[in-house]
Design an enzyme around this catalytic site. Structure first.
Site, PDB file in Angstrom:
ATOM      1  N   HIS A   1       0.851  -1.201   0.000  1.00  0.00           N
ATOM      2  CA  HIS A   1       0.000   0.000   0.000  1.00  0.00           C
ATOM      3  C   HIS A   1       0.883   1.245   0.000  1.00  0.00           C
ATOM      4  CE1 HIS A   1      -2.952   2.989   1.154  1.00  0.00           C
ATOM      5  NE2 HIS A   1      -3.890   2.124   0.809  1.00  0.00           N
TER       6      HIS A   1
ATOM      7  N   GLU B   1      -3.808   1.879  -7.299  1.00  0.00           N
ATOM      8  CA  GLU B   1      -4.271   2.971  -6.446  1.00  0.00           C
ATOM      9  C   GLU B   1      -3.387   4.197  -6.658  1.00  0.00           C
ATOM     10  OE1 GLU B   1      -6.589   1.519  -2.828  1.00  0.00           O
ATOM     11  OE2 GLU B   1      -4.487   1.414  -2.290  1.00  0.00           O
TER      12      GLU B   1
HETATM   13  P1  PGA Z   1      -9.703   5.875   0.074  1.00  0.00           P
HETATM   14  O1  PGA Z   1      -8.546   4.833   0.384  1.00  0.00           O
HETATM   15  O2  PGA Z   1     -10.894   5.079  -0.388  1.00  0.00           O
HETATM   16  O3  PGA Z   1      -9.966   6.562   1.385  1.00  0.00           O
HETATM   17  O4  PGA Z   1      -9.223   6.788  -0.972  1.00  0.00           O
HETATM   18  C1  PGA Z   1      -8.269   3.777  -0.471  1.00  0.00           C
HETATM   19  C2  PGA Z   1      -7.052   3.023  -0.014  1.00  0.00           C
HETATM   20  O5  PGA Z   1      -6.119   3.634   0.508  1.00  0.00           O
HETATM   21  O6  PGA Z   1      -6.994   1.784  -0.146  1.00  0.00           O
END
Ligand code: PGA
Length: 224
Positions: free
Chosen positions: A103, A151
């Site tokens: 992440h 992401e």
């Molecule tokens: P968010 O986070 O939906 O608050 O943007 C997503 C993540 O970090 O997995």
């Protein structure tokens, strides 16, 4: 084709709040026969990723729903032994089916590609499915990965979700194996979820902020 809805609670909630969340989500889902059918038929899978001490607190409760799994947000890169403070894959293997790795919030804390590779090895040794997060093309994609979450950092927690056409452009560039499940994460909410659910190109969503409130998470999943 199963759609995956992954709730990433990050560093939020205590035991009482976690139990309340699980109770509320179960009540909401139990009044929704369409959603119950979607879970029973494996049309969807819900994966809840609390911080590790909360996993066993809600695991039994959530087991009343089919196709709802637990995941952790990280794992130790080490094999068991003298590593104070670490939570290893062996410990997690009794509790979770999935683990998020790489992440951007961990990478920002100094996690390296070598760390990520070691974590994936640990997880696979204990039959835990890694969900590898990447922020873009600069992050390495390990080819033995079944779940890849794209992401973009600018979209995480900002309200600026990446539009579907941009997400799909990136997917094309990543050139994944056809068996790899492609997940999008970054400011997904009940207001924009429809965009991502309308295409078979996206296998699932990773949801941070909007997963913290059970009603708001339910409102996303219920759009299936
Ligand atoms: P968010 O986070 O939906 O608050 O943007 C997503 C993540 O970090 O997995």
């Amino acid at each position: 084709m199963t759609k995956y809805f992954i709730a990433n609670w990050k560093q939020n909630k205590n035991q009482a709040e976690a139990i309340q969340w699980a109770d509320d989500l179960i009540s909401l889902i139990n009044t929704d026969s369409k959603l119950i059918n979607a879970l029973n038929s494996k049309k969807i899978e819900i994966i809840v990723c609390p911080s590790s001490p909360l996993i066993s607190v809600i695991k039994n409760k959530l087991s009343s729903l089919n196709n709802l799994s637990l995941g952790s947000q990280d794992v130790s890169k080490f094999t068991g032994g003298r590593h104070t403070g670490e939570i290893g894959a062996k410990t997690l293997s009794d509790l979770v089916k999935y683990t998020i790795v790489g992440h951007s919030e961990r990478r920002a804390q100094g996690e390296t590609e070598n760390d990520i590779e070691s974590k994936i090895i640990q997880l696979q040794k204990y039959q835990i499915e890694p969900i590898l997060c990447i922020g873009g093309e600069k992050d390495k994609i390990y080819n033995n990965i079944s779940f890849l979450a794209y992401e973009p950092v600018e979209s995480i927690g900002t309200g600026n979700n990446l539009k579907l056409n941009e997400v799909l452009k990136m997917k094309k560039r990543l050139n994944l194996k056809s068996s790899t499940k492609f997940i999008y994460g970054g400011s997904v909410s009940s207001l924009n979820i429809g965009e991502y659910l309308g295409t078979n190109e996206i296998d699932g969503l990773l949801i941070g902020n909007a997963s913290l409130d059970p009603k708001s998470f339910y409102n996303i999943v219920a759009k299936i």
